[in-house]
Design an enzyme around this catalytic site. Sequence first.
Site, PDB file in Angstrom:
ATOM      1  CB  SER A 279       4.721  24.982 -15.231  1.00  0.00           C
ATOM      2  OG  SER A 279       5.667  24.207 -15.937  1.00  0.00           O
ATOM      3  CG  ASP A 280       4.306  29.807 -19.936  1.00  0.00           C
ATOM      4  OD1 ASP A 280       5.012  29.221 -20.778  1.00  0.00           O
ATOM      5  OD2 ASP A 280       3.748  30.890 -20.165  1.00  0.00           O
TER       6      ASP A 280
END
Length: 908
Positions: A279-280
């Site tokens: 994920s960011d």
Amino acid sequence: MAYAATCIALLAVPVLAQYPEGSLYSPPISSGYGNWSAAYAKAHAFVCNLTITEKVNLTTQTGTGASYGYSLGIIPRVGFRGLALDDSPTGVRSTDYSSAFTAPLNMAMTWDRDLIYAQAYANGAEHKAKGVNIAYSPVVGPLGRSPESGRIWEGYSPDPYLSGVSFGLTVAGMNAAGTIAVGKHFVLYEQEHFRQVREWNDWHLPNATFNTTEPYSSNADDRTLHELYLWPWYDAVHDGMASVMCSYNQLNNTQACQNNHLLNDILKGEMGFQGFIVSDDGSQHSGVLSALAGMDMTILGETSPNGELGLGISFWGPNLTQSVLNGSVPEWRLDDMATRIMAAYYYLDQDQNFPELNFAQGDLSTFGYLYPRAMAGYQQINEHVDVRDHHADIIRRVGANSIIMLKNINNTLPLNKPKQIAIIGEDAGPSIYGPNGCPDRGCDNGTLAMGWGSGSTNFPYLIDPLAAIQTQAIQDRSVVQYVLDDYDTALIDSVVAQATVCLVFINCDSGEGYIEIDGNYGDRKNLTAWLRGDDLVNEVAGNCSNTVVIAHTPGPIIMEPWIEHPNVTAVLMAGLPGQESGNALVDVLYGAVNPSGKTPWTIGKRREDYGTDVMYVANAPVPQLNFTEGLFIDYRHFDQAGIEPRFEFGFGLSFTTFSYSNLRIQPASAASSTSASASTAAASAQITVNPSVCPRYALNASAYTFPSTISSLTDYIYPYLPRNSSFTVGPAYPSASVVAVAPGTPGGAPELWDTMYTVTVSVANTGSVAGQEVAQLYLALGNGEPVRQLRGFNKTMIEAGASTDVSFTVRQRDLSIWDVPGQSWVDVRTLGTAVGVSVGASSRDLRLNGTMAAIGGGGSAAGNYSASVTAATTSPIGPVVTEYSDGQPQVPTEYSDGQVQVPATATS
Ligand code: BGC
């Protein structure tokens, strides 16, 4: 497959939710294809020896700012010290004794494969030498749908072919140096505005209250998604990309990081991606859902959806442990997460002498707390290891070879010992605050050599143009006068009146959405030069008959106010050149390097001419960014709409001239027969694999509760359940016996990469100095495709008076369009389309034309699939989770606090 057909129909219509009711979650297990097999064998052996909490530890970072040590995967029992992660595409972020590389934009401006690879390798080597296993670079999202988009300089070009080549080479270069390159941001992350709820609701922009409730949704049809935005990802997967970062935005109203179709079906299935999806910061919006939809690792570790800080609270960590134990997430999914992460580790040989992490990101102090939130572990946190090697040379070469000469009349350039030089503009000199004066380069003071945000890095030094030109001037005995105050018109007028040549410097800046400069909230608010740049140029040109404009910009700017001024005799675009900015510029200004950069985007006459723009005011609580322009961005749009640009895509001048002749289009052996392509479809039949599922561990809570031997640190995320937890073990998922995988090597169906033609031309240097030419190949594919599309380029050094053959390789994919009903790539020749071939010096300076003959019986893209190159299909036969039409899974569900609820009846 009925599911696929329904889904496709919906994807073709923007704005609608992506999934029909009843669709399935289908996480595939990779068994490690091609050159990944050895890495997978090691990863399987490693992971099967781990407990559930140890596996969870590999997936979940320990929390923002909770530790300066290894970010995740610390498993003392087996002697695994953990993995370290850091940004960025311009260097090792927020440390010292590392290089400030050029922006990736400049890599694309070179159109030089060797230089792109060389700089990527150097960046990867610096990350490795600092002990960073996983580097968040490179970027191809944003691709560049809108020229104002804040982060386009972190990537390459709105052209998917140029971006794909650059992206793939960057991955390959960083990987070869030993660091895991993370391709980001997947996908359709095309603007900063409204990417996170809190960030944008907090900005309180003048005249606008946003009150958005979710990140914006990029709504694109399936063909646009594949042919434009996914195109470069195929390159990178093919070139060995071992990690992908899913983006902040939603795709067709489903969050990218919990988008089953995007992550499981397309990336891990169709494209055959073997690595892990991370994920960011804050782009994870759910626990169970993101795990089932294909996410494998969470950075930050903390919840933080939409930018709220979730100190010490994670969707995963202990919640993932619990989700596995209670049956919400099958253990084989956790095994696959951990296996993919460890496979990437082994794929890059990180088990062989990988350096220890030797710095603390964001803290340059020598000593400090290893666990700053807890104020614990006071020790040396930065060894100040100098990792720069000879990389300044590479940065200077990329800088010089990326400079685009847009205008040069009266042989103004190269300069030859000019008697008196006037240097005008703040952008020429140093910032009074120093090159690192603003956090994450979030200001525009002095010369601009880097954009702002997480894509930035610290400058070890910054050679500004004024310093470099003065050094040259001393040798030449030139007099140098300068005015760095853009607003002191009287002084400027008097200084330029004396000069033989006037160099006027202008710039504009952009970056990531958490920083605002002068009303530019990440995305630029306009396409003009900053700091009265247009007036400055006219001021100088009004008083100096030999005015050279030098622009440092993250993308195209509008030049209409001054470009035709007769006293503007030369114009150079220098991008964002990093630490060697001034030296690289002097190389070109004085002719040591003959300019050879070409525009990686179109320079329009008016902002409106681009046809696409950032959405600056939210059009709904969940802003809907509709990609109604489809395939037609940048030059594809200018060509289709018949708009004359100021400088077309692929344009750039040299100190010499080139002529083109003798176009040859040679089919590769057996390439143009339909049967060769038809056999491809057969090869893509579903593959059933039996992954080796690790033995299941004891499902009793006490084995996974917080050990009495560990005292917990503030905000640090552990994989353990709270002490004294009691819970009921949920129903077990069946083991995954049938799993969908891509047929063959990573990068989709292998036949996509087969060579169909070699196109060759002769290029002659008709001038008096040696120079490099970027010859460009464009194809016209018919079938509603753009007028022409870049499908090859080749940069070649040619001596004055010499001629050389330049070749382009045309692969099956270069001739193919995405057939939505068939969910496959189709070679347009099999649809009865003869392919137009053009070769030239830019997208509008096409010197030679030819044709590749049709080979099919005609029909539309929806009609003839006999020669289609079928992409992977997926077969979700293991656990399936039915989705409600609101996009939420029926089973299992999550409470809003991130805890997992197991319903009475499980589906499978
Ligand atoms: C950016 C990513 C970056 C991450 C970690 C995010 O805000 O979007 O590109 O890798 O932060 O710094």
